[in-house]
Design a protein around this motif. Sequence first.
Motif, PDB file in Angstrom:
ATOM      1  N   ASP A 207     -24.167-126.797  -1.166  1.00  0.00           N
ATOM      2  CA  ASP A 207     -25.139-127.859  -0.940  1.00  0.00           C
ATOM      3  C   ASP A 207     -26.220-127.298  -0.033  1.00  0.00           C
ATOM      4  OD1 ASP A 207     -23.663-129.760  -2.358  1.00  0.00           O
ATOM      5  OD2 ASP A 207     -22.541-130.381  -0.583  1.00  0.00           O
ATOM      6  N   TRP A 208     -27.361-127.929  -0.031  1.00  0.00           N
ATOM      7  CA  TRP A 208     -28.469-127.463   0.803  1.00  0.00           C
ATOM      8  C   TRP A 208     -28.051-127.375   2.261  1.00  0.00           C
ATOM      9  CZ3 TRP A 208     -32.450-124.624   0.561  1.00  0.00           C
ATOM     10  CH2 TRP A 208     -33.476-124.687   1.492  1.00  0.00           C
TER      11      TRP A 208
ATOM     12  N   GLY B 196     -29.951-133.618  -5.919  1.00  0.00           N
ATOM     13  CA  GLY B 196     -30.025-132.880  -4.670  1.00  0.00           C
ATOM     14  C   GLY B 196     -30.415-131.430  -4.847  1.00  0.00           C
ATOM     15  N   LEU B 197     -30.277-130.689  -3.758  1.00  0.00           N
ATOM     16  CA  LEU B 197     -30.604-129.271  -3.720  1.00  0.00           C
ATOM     17  C   LEU B 197     -29.355-128.451  -3.462  1.00  0.00           C
ATOM     18  CD1 LEU B 197     -33.803-129.424  -1.469  1.00  0.00           C
ATOM     19  CD2 LEU B 197     -33.737-129.048  -3.944  1.00  0.00           C
ATOM     20  N   TYR B 198     -29.280-127.303  -4.136  1.00  0.00           N
ATOM     21  CA  TYR B 198     -28.144-126.399  -3.994  1.00  0.00           C
ATOM     22  C   TYR B 198     -28.672-124.970  -3.930  1.00  0.00           C
ATOM     23  CZ  TYR B 198     -25.944-130.556  -5.892  1.00  0.00           C
ATOM     24  OH  TYR B 198     -25.548-131.855  -6.108  1.00  0.00           O
ATOM     25  N   THR B 199     -27.907-124.113  -3.285  1.00  0.00           N
ATOM     26  CA  THR B 199     -28.203-122.689  -3.326  1.00  0.00           C
ATOM     27  C   THR B 199     -27.107-121.991  -4.114  1.00  0.00           C
ATOM     28  OG1 THR B 199     -27.057-122.229  -1.240  1.00  0.00           O
ATOM     29  CG2 THR B 199     -29.431-122.699  -1.116  1.00  0.00           C
TER      30      THR B 199
ATOM     31  N   SER C  42     -35.543-127.731 -11.470  1.00  0.00           N
ATOM     32  CA  SER C  42     -36.263-126.522 -11.086  1.00  0.00           C
ATOM     33  C   SER C  42     -35.322-125.535 -10.417  1.00  0.00           C
ATOM     34  CB  SER C  42     -37.423-126.853 -10.142  1.00  0.00           C
ATOM     35  OG  SER C  42     -36.944-127.431  -8.963  1.00  0.00           O
ATOM     36  N   ILE C  43     -35.685-124.275 -10.528  1.00  0.00           N
ATOM     37  CA  ILE C  43     -34.975-123.198  -9.851  1.00  0.00           C
ATOM     38  C   ILE C  43     -36.029-122.251  -9.301  1.00  0.00           C
ATOM     39  CG2 ILE C  43     -33.341-121.288 -10.059  1.00  0.00           C
ATOM     40  CD1 ILE C  43     -32.078-122.694 -12.435  1.00  0.00           C
TER      41      ILE C  43
ATOM     42  N   LEU D 264     -32.609-121.365  -5.211  1.00  0.00           N
ATOM     43  CA  LEU D 264     -32.541-122.773  -4.842  1.00  0.00           C
ATOM     44  C   LEU D 264     -32.637-123.567  -6.127  1.00  0.00           C
ATOM     45  CD1 LEU D 264     -32.568-125.013  -2.639  1.00  0.00           C
ATOM     46  CD2 LEU D 264     -35.076-124.869  -2.743  1.00  0.00           C
ATOM     47  N   ILE D 265     -31.681-124.461  -6.330  1.00  0.00           N
ATOM     48  CA  ILE D 265     -31.603-125.262  -7.550  1.00  0.00           C
ATOM     49  C   ILE D 265     -31.924-126.706  -7.185  1.00  0.00           C
ATOM     50  CG2 ILE D 265     -30.107-126.041  -9.420  1.00  0.00           C
ATOM     51  CD1 ILE D 265     -28.368-123.491  -8.741  1.00  0.00           C
ATOM     52  N   GLY D 266     -32.973-127.252  -7.783  1.00  0.00           N
ATOM     53  CA  GLY D 266     -33.349-128.644  -7.579  1.00  0.00           C
ATOM     54  C   GLY D 266     -32.867-129.481  -8.744  1.00  0.00           C
ATOM     55  N   THR D 267     -32.094-130.526  -8.452  1.00  0.00           N
ATOM     56  CA  THR D 267     -31.525-131.368  -9.504  1.00  0.00           C
ATOM     57  C   THR D 267     -31.937-132.821  -9.279  1.00  0.00           C
ATOM     58  OG1 THR D 267     -29.462-132.032  -8.408  1.00  0.00           O
ATOM     59  CG2 THR D 267     -29.496-129.854  -9.476  1.00  0.00           C
TER      60      THR D 267
END
Length: 168
Positions: free
Chosen positions: A162-163, A151-154, A135-136, A145-148
Motif C-alpha cells: 500500500d502507499w 488507492g495507490l500501491y508500489t 495508471s502506472i 507506483l500503481i494508481g487504481t
Amino acid sequence: YTQNESTIFRSVEFINNRIYTGSFEDFGYWEENENGQLTYFSLAKDLSDEVLNNDEIWSIVEKDGNIYFHSFGSIYCYNGETTTRLEKNGSFMFLHKIGNEVYPQAINGGLFWLKNGALQAIPNSGFLADEEVKSIIELDEGTILIGTTRGLYTFDGSTFRDWNGEER
C-alpha cells in the motif's frame, strides 16, 4: 489520411520511424511512398475474422523489437514479419508500458508481465481483481507506483505495498 471511411482511429504511435494505428477490427502501419504520400499496410488482414470480431485497438507499444496492439479481447504481436495473437486467459482492460516493461491488467484479475513474447501473471497481484488500474508510473529504478480506482500501491518487482508501506 483515412484507413477507410467508416473507422475511427483509437490509437496512434510513432515507433522506429513508422506510424502505427489501431482501429475497429484493424491495425497496421503507414509508410511514405516514392511520391511522399502515406500508404497503409494492414497487419490484421492475415488474421481470421473470428479473431478480430468487434475488437478495437486501444493501445500500441514496442518491447524488445516487437510491436504489441492491445484490444479488450486480445493482444497481438507483430515481429516485423508476422502477426500473432498472444495466448491468454480472459481479457485485458489496459496495457501500460513503463521503461521496457509492459503491464497488462486482466479484467477482474491481477497484473501481468510481457516476458519473451508471452503473458505471465505477476505473483501476488490478484488483490487488484476488484480494482481497475488507471495508471502506472516509475518512481525510481525498479519501483513503480500503481494508481487504481481504490488507492495507490508500489511494486518493486517482487512485493506489492500500500502507499503507506503495508505489504499486500
